[in-house]
Scaffold this motif. Structure first.
Motif, PDB file in Angstrom:
ATOM      1  N   GLN A 504      22.539  -7.020 -18.698  1.00 23.43           N
ATOM      2  CA  GLN A 504      20.947  -7.065 -18.794  1.00 23.43           C
ATOM      3  C   GLN A 504      20.743  -6.038 -19.673  1.00 23.43           C
ATOM      4  N   ILE A 506      17.013  -4.619 -20.191  1.00 26.82           N
ATOM      5  CA  ILE A 506      15.543  -4.321 -19.400  1.00 26.82           C
ATOM      6  C   ILE A 506      14.712  -3.644 -20.482  1.00 26.82           C
ATOM      7  N   SER A 543       9.878  -8.263 -13.411  1.00 28.04           N
ATOM      8  CA  SER A 543       9.579  -7.450 -11.985  1.00 28.04           C
ATOM      9  C   SER A 543       8.260  -6.751 -11.935  1.00 28.04           C
ATOM     10  N   GLY A 547      11.847  -3.142 -10.850  1.00 24.58           N
ATOM     11  CA  GLY A 547      13.362  -3.396 -10.705  1.00 24.58           C
ATOM     12  C   GLY A 547      13.785  -3.772  -9.404  1.00 24.58           C
ATOM     13  N   TRP A 550      13.256  -9.152  -8.541  1.00 25.47           N
ATOM     14  CA  TRP A 550      13.044  -9.941 -10.032  1.00 25.47           C
ATOM     15  C   TRP A 550      12.599 -11.118  -9.609  1.00 25.47           C
ATOM     16  N   GLN A 606       8.246  -4.858 -15.493  1.00 18.84           N
ATOM     17  CA  GLN A 606       9.739  -4.899 -16.664  1.00 18.84           C
ATOM     18  C   GLN A 606      10.152  -6.168 -16.693  1.00 18.84           C
ATOM     19  N   MET A 608      13.304  -8.674 -17.943  1.00 17.99           N
ATOM     20  CA  MET A 608      14.896  -8.801 -18.143  1.00 17.99           C
ATOM     21  C   MET A 608      15.182  -9.764 -18.991  1.00 17.99           C
TER      22      MET A 608
END
Length: 720
Positions: A504, A506, A543, A547, A550, A606, A608
Motif C-alpha cells: 500500500q 497511503i 478512509s 486508516g 477503508w 486518506q 490508498m
C-alpha cells in the motif's frame, strides 16, 4: 549523406539484415561484426570495410539488444565474455558487451571512455578523502579511477549503477560497481582471456572462482561498505597480488553514492565543531575529520576544560570565560604526522544572542495524534518557552511542558496550529513562529490538492508505505513522459514472485473541509504486462478515520481489452520513457476519474493505492489530484472520454472509444462556476471534437459531460 564522418576513406559502417534463421554461434549465419578485408567495394568513392551482419530471426527473438552489441563492435568495442568454457564470467550482467538483453543494459564508464568516446576522461583519485558519484547515466561526475600502488598496468574504476530507466532496469541491483582494468590487454577485451581487459569484483570471486556476479555492487544497504586487500572480494590484481587500495564507508543508494578513499601516506589533519560562537559557561563538541588513516590524535583546547584529549570525537569541552581561543589537532599514522591549528576559532561572547529553531515529527496529522518537537536552537540556549496557537484542544504529554527543551503535544481538535518557540541564553532571547505549522485533521482542501512525487525518496515525503513482507514495495523512480516532471511513485512488480502480495501507498492526511460536495480523484498511471494470462491489479480505497477502516472505490486489472495496460506487452522490465507510455496518451487504456464518496466536511481522510502482485510488470503513478466541486454528482465506472493535449494552451480535442449521446457538455472553473457550454449532441467513436478555451486564464478547469445514464468529469489544465 555523410558516410565517412571521420574522413578516413572508409564507409563508417554498413548493416546487412538477412532474412531467415541463424545457425550456430561463431558461424557465418550468426549476428556479428566483421570487415570486407579481402574485397574492394565502394560507395561514392568510399571503401566498404566494417559491416554488421544481422539475422532477422535473431532480431525478432532478442530485439535490439544484439543489434546494439554488434553496433558497438563497429565502434571498436571488444567482447567482454569468454569465448571458451572458462568458468569465470568477468563482466556478465554489467555491460552490453558482456551480456545482451532487450532492452540492452548500458555499457560501463570505461567502455564509454575507451571505445565510445562518450566520456572524455576518467578522473583519478590520488588523495585521501570523501568522494561521491552520480549514476552512470549522468552527464558528469559519473566515474573515478584509482591506480594500484602495486602495479603499473592495473587500475580500478568506480561507477554508480542504478536499477531504473529503460536500459539500467535490466541490471541485477543498484550500488557502487568496482572493476579492474588491465592495460596490457588494452583493445583485446575478454574474449580470449584470462587475462581480461575488464574484471568486475563480486562476493567470493577470485582468479579461480567465479563468485556471485549478480551481487557485485557495494552499498550500505547490503552491508557491503569496504573494499581492500582483506575484504570479500579482495582487490586482487591480474597476477593475483594485492591491489593495495582502501575504500570504506560506502554509503546508501540515493541520488548519489558516497565513499571514502585512503592511501598509505601521512594524514591531513582537519576538524569541525558543533558551534564556534557560544556564551560563557557553555560546552562544545568536536569532530576529527582528518583525511587518510589516523592511528593517534592529540587535541589542545586553549581556554577549555579539559584542555587536552585523545578522542576522535571530544564532547563537552567547557569554556568558562569570554574571549577567543585557538584549537589544534595533531594526527599521526605509520607514515607521518600532521597538525592543524585554527587561531581564534572559538568565540566566547558576552553579546551573542541565541538563534531559535525547531523541527517536528509530523505536520499533517490525524486529530488526536501526538507530535514530537525537537529544539534546534543554537548558541547555548538555557531556557525554552513553547506556545501553540490557538491553545484550545492541545495538551503537553509524556512528561513534557511548555518549558522543557523538547516537547510532545497531543492535538485533540481539528484545525491549523501555529507554533512559537522563545529561547534565552546568558545574553538575551530570540523567538521563531511557524504559522499554520501543524494541520490537525489533515491538509485543508477546499478546491484542489495535488501530488507529483518530486522527492528523492519516499522518506522525504508525507506518504506512508505498508510493506507486509519487507520485500518489494512502493518507492520513488526516475521516469520520462510525465508532464509534471521526471519522478513518479512506482512498484517494481516485474521480478516480484510473491503471488497476490498487497503493498500500500497511503496519502498524507487530508481535511476535506468543504460543505457537502462532489470530490473527484484523478491520476496518471503507466503499466503493462509480461504475459496475457497474468495481470497485476490496482485497488484504490478511501478512509475518513485515518486508516481505521477503508472503503474500496476503484479496482482494475487487465482483462484483455487494453483496459489497464498503457503500452504493448513486453517480456522485460517496464519503465515509461515517453508520453505515450502513460494512460490516455496513445496505446491502451484511458486515465480514470473516480468520484470519492461522502467527502464533504471530512477531516482525517486518506487515499490508498494498493497493488496486487500477480507476476506482471512494473506499475507507476503520478499527477494525483483531488478536486472538490459543489453541486456536481455521480460519475460512471465504465464510460470514459479523453482530452488532449492536456495541459493545453487553449485548443483541446475530446474523443471516446464508444458512442455517447450527450445531453450537456459544460466547462467549470475550480469554484464550480459554469464558464462555457459546448455545442455537442453526441461523441462518436474515433471522431474527435475540438473546442477552444484560449480566452480563459491559465489554471485548472473541469469538463462535465452528461448523458441519460452517465456523468463524466475531466480535469483540464490551461497554460500560457
Amino acid at each position: 549523406m555523410n558516410i565517412d564522418y571521420n574522413n578516413d576513406g572508409y564507409v563508417d559502417n554498413v548493416a546487412f539484415i538477412i532474412r531467415g534463421e541463424a545457425t550456430a554461434w561463431s558461424t557465418l549465419l550468426w549476428p556479428h561484426r566483421w570487415a570486407l578485408y579481402s574485397e574492394y567495394v565502394y560507395i561514392h568513392g568510399k571503401r566498404v570495410y566494417d559491416y554488421n551482419f544481422q539475422i532477422e530471426e535473431r532480431l525478432f527473438i532478442t530485439g535490439v539488444g544484439v543489434l546494439c552489441h554488434e553496433m558497438f563492435h563497429s565502434l571498436g568495442a571488444p567482447d567482454l565474455y569468454h569465448y571458451d568454457t572458462n568458468p569465470i564470467d568477468p563482466v556478465e550482467d554489467w555491460d552490453i558487451m558482456g551480456k545482451t538483453t532487450d532492452p540492452p543494459r548500458s555499457m560501463g564508464a570505461y567502455m564509454k571512455y575507451r571505445y565510445g568516446g562518450w566520456i572524455e576522461d576518467i578522473p583519478e583519485i590520488t588523495e585521501c578523502g570523501t568522494y561521491s558519484l552520480n549514476p552512470i547515466s549522468s552527464q558528469g561526475n559519473n566515474c573515478f579511477k584509482i591506480s594500484s600502488p602495486n602495479s603499473s598496468t592495473d587500475y580500478f574504476v568506480l561507477e554508480y549503477r542504478i536499477k531504473e530507466g529503460v536500459f539500467e532496469s535490466v541490471i541485477p541491483n543498484s550500488g557502487l560497481l568496482i572493476y579492474k582494468v588491465n592495460t596490457l590487454e588494452d583493445g583485446n577485451g575478454n574474449g580470449s582471456g584470462p587475462p581480461d581487459e575488464l574484471y568486475v569484483y563480486r562476493p567470493n570471486g577470485t582468479l579461480e572462482i567465479n563468485g556471485n556476479i549478480t551481487s557485485a555492487v557495494f552499498s550500505a544497504d547490503y552491508g557491503r561498505t569496504e573494499f581492500n586487500d582483506n575484504t570479500n572480494p579482495s582487490c586482487f590484481l591480474s597476477n593475483g597480488q594485492d591491489g593495495g587500495i582502501f575504500i570504506s564507508n560506502i554509503g546508501i543508494i540515493d541520488d548519489e553514492i558516497c565513499f571514502d578513499v585512503n592511501f598509505e601516506k601521512e594524514p591531513v589533519a582537519n576538524f569541525a565543531a558543533s558551534s564556534t560562537t557560544i556564551t560563557e559557561n557553555c560546552s562544545i563538541d568536536f569532530e576529527d575529520s582528518s583525511l587518510c588513516q589516523v592511528n593517534t590524535r592529540e587535541w589542545f583546547f586553549e581556554g577549555g576544560t579539559p584542555e587536552v584529549s585523545t578522542d576522535q570525537f571530544p564532547t563537552g569541552i567547557f569554556y568558562e570565560n569570554a574571549g577567543t581561543y585557538d584549537v589544534s589537532l595533531t594526527v599521526s599514522n605509520d607514515w607521518g604526522q600532521n597538525t592543524i591549528t585554527l587561531s581564534d576559532y572559538i568565540n566566547v561572547s558576552t553579546t551573542a544572542l541565541p538563534v531559535a529553531d525547531f523541527s517536528s515529527s509530523n505536520q499533517a496529522i490525524c486529530s488526536g495524534s501526538v507530535v514530537s518537537f525537537e529544539d534546534k536552537s543554537e548558541i547555548c540556549p538555557l531556557s525554552w518557552e513553547w506556545e501553540i496557537i490557538p491553545n484550545s484542544g492541545v495538551e503537553f504529554v509524556n512528561g513534557t511542558s511548555s518549558t522543557t527543551q523538547n516537547i510532545d503535544v497531543a492535538f485533540n481538535e481539528i484545525g491549523e496550529f501555529s507554533v512559537k518557540l522563545t529561547v534565552e541564553n546568558a545574553n538575551g532571547t530570540d523567538e521563531i513562529i511557524k504559522s499554520n505549522y501543524i494541520k490537525s485533521g489533515g491538509i485543508p482542501i477546499s478546491g484542489s490538492w495535488g501530488e507529483t512525487f518530486d522527492y528523492s525518496s519516499m522518506d522525504n515525503s508525507e506518504w506512508r508505505i505498508v510493506n507486509p513482507d519487507n520485500d518489494v514495495c512502493w518507492e520513488i523512480f526516475d521516469i520520462d513522459g510525465s508532464t509534471s516532471g521526471t519522478k513518479a511513485a512506482g512498484i517494481q512488480l516485474f521480478e516480484y514472485m510473491a503471488f497476490n502480495q498487497r503493498d500500500q501507498l497511503i496519502s498524507p492526511v487530508l481535511n476535506m473541509n468543504s460543505p457537502e460536495s462532489s470530490c473527484f480523484l484523478t491520476f496518471k498511471y503507466a503499466y503493462t504486462t509480461t504475459n496475457p494470462n497474468y495481470t497485476d491489479s490496482l485497488i484504490i480505497k478511501i478512509s475518513h478515520d485515518c486508516g481505521e477502516s477503508w472503503t474500496r472505490v476503484f479496482a482494475i486489472g487487465e482483462d484483455g481489452t487494453q483496459n489497464f495496460i498503457t503500452r504493448e506487452m513486453t517480456e522485460y522490465s517496464f519503465t515509461p520513457v515517453d508520453q505515450e507510455d502513460w494512460c490516455s496518451a496513445g496505446f491502451g487504456a484511458q486515465c480514470y476519474t473516480i468520484e470519492l464518496p461522502d467527502c464533504g466536511n471530512k477531516p482525517n481522510t486518506q487515499i490508498m493505492f494498493e497493488s496486487a502482485s500477480i507476476i506482471g510488470n512494473n506499475l507507476y503513478i503520478d499527477d494525483i489530484s483531488i478536486d472538490i466541486l459543489e453541486g456536481v454528482y455521480n460519475i460512471p465506472e465504465k464510460k470514459q472520454i479523453s482530452i488532449f493535449p492536456n495541459p493545453s494552451t487553449g485548443i483541446l480535442t475530446l474523443s471516446s472509444l464508444h458512442k455517447l449521446d450527450v445531453l450537456d457538455a459544460s466547462v467549470y472553473n475550480q469554484q464550480g462556476q459554469l464558464i462555457k457550454r459546448l455545442n455537442i449532441n453526441s461523441i462518436q467513436p474515433r471522431q474527435p471534437f475540438s473546442f477552444d478555451l484560449s480566452g480563459f486564464v491559465r489554471g485548472v478547469y473541469f469538463l462535465k459531460v452528461t448523458g441519460n445514464d452517465f456523468l463524466i468529469m475531466k480535469k483540464i489544465v490551461l497554460e500560457n
